[in-house]
Scaffold this active site. Structure first.
Site, PDB file in Angstrom:
ATOM      1  N   GLU A   1     -12.539 -65.962   4.051  1.00 12.84           N
ATOM      2  CA  GLU A   1     -11.716 -65.991   5.275  1.00 12.84           C
ATOM      3  C   GLU A   1     -12.095 -67.143   6.195  1.00 12.84           C
ATOM      4  O   GLU A   1     -11.340 -67.485   7.117  1.00 12.84           O
ATOM      5  CB  GLU A   1     -11.829 -64.647   6.017  1.00 12.84           C
TER       6      GLU A   1
ATOM      7  N   HIS B   1     -17.817 -66.239   2.344  1.00 15.03           N
ATOM      8  CA  HIS B   1     -16.736 -65.846   3.254  1.00 15.03           C
ATOM      9  C   HIS B   1     -15.448 -66.627   2.970  1.00 15.03           C
ATOM     10  O   HIS B   1     -15.217 -67.692   3.560  1.00 15.03           O
ATOM     11  CB  HIS B   1     -17.153 -66.118   4.701  1.00 15.03           C
TER      12      HIS B   1
ATOM     13  N   CYS C   1     -19.484 -60.185   2.355  1.00 14.30           N
ATOM     14  CA  CYS C   1     -20.804 -60.239   2.995  1.00 14.30           C
ATOM     15  C   CYS C   1     -21.309 -58.821   3.286  1.00 14.30           C
ATOM     16  O   CYS C   1     -21.634 -58.084   2.363  1.00 14.30           O
ATOM     17  CB  CYS C   1     -20.738 -61.124   4.239  1.00 14.30           C
TER      18      CYS C   1
END
Length: 229
Positions: A196, A194, A86
């Site tokens: 994660e 994302h 990002c």
């Protein structure tokens, strides 16, 4: 293997990245402040999402001048793994470690939704545990994720297999549906979604988990399990 998660003023996904490393591969991981001038101890450097320096001027434009970015460039040159997520992707493009730029979403609105990604290149250190053309679900959360480059750069990305992920349903107007790219060497990757935030079914998807396990396996294949630290 040792991970670094960079922290800039305004980073807000650093904790997510730290926990993702702990939960997926259980390797050593440190937060590293933007003023750091030595990253030699780390094998993988994660540049997380957020709003570094408040996104003043434009996303990543100030962060690229932080002292730590000279060390990130050095690490990339040495072949270490660099993952920009990002705002981290935006910073890597501003720093010239990846080509192109990220512009305002075509809708001019912040988008925070789950997206379907296609794994276009599964031969990078970050994606080899996926199948080619596999579709995975990974969330986005950005207002400036509209990837752009000139036609010559786009053709080069295609020719060198540098387009790593594309969107199934383009949420931001990105050129050629691009969601993530890598450098020619393949050790630096930037992506707007994302991973994660997609490492456990409790989060809605665990499709991001294999990015982290791919990194660890790539490192072990290169340096051997005996050198895990």
């Amino acid at each position: 293997m040792k991970f670094a998660v960079l922290v800039f003023p305004g980073s807000n996904c650093d904790i997510d990245c730290y926990k993702a490393v702990e939960d997926t591969v259980g390797m050593s991981v440190d937060y590293v402040w933007h003023t750091a001038t030595d990253l030699s101890a780390y094998d993988c450097i994660i540049v997380p999402g957020g709003f570094s320096y408040g996104d003043y001027l434009r996303c990543g434009a100030i962060s690229r001048f932080a002292p730590v970015m000279a060390e990130v460039a050095k690490a990339a040159e040495q072949g270490k793994f660099i993952l920009g997520i990002c705002n981290g992707f935006q910073i890597l493009t501003e720093a010239g470690l990846l080509p192109g730029a990220l512009r305002r979403n075509e809708s001019m609105k912040f988008r925070c939704i789950d997206t379907v990604l296609k794994v276009v290149n599964n031969k990078t250190p970050f994606t080899h545990e996926y199948s080619k053309d596999e579709e995975i679900v990974v969330p986005i959360a950005h207002g400036e994720g509209n990837y752009y480059c000139d036609e010559e750069t786009l053709e080069k990305l295609k020719l060198n297999d540098q387009i790593v992920f594309t969107y199934g349903d383009n949420p931001n107007g990105s050129l050629a549906d691009i969601a993530g790219i890598c450098n020619e060497r393949g050790n630096v990757i930037g992506m707007m979604p994302h991973p994660e935030r997609a490492v456990d079914t409790l989060l809605g998807s665990e499709d991001g988990k294999r990015m982290f396990t791919s990194i660890l396996k790539s490192w072990r294949d290169t340096y051997g399990t005996a050198s895990v630290r």
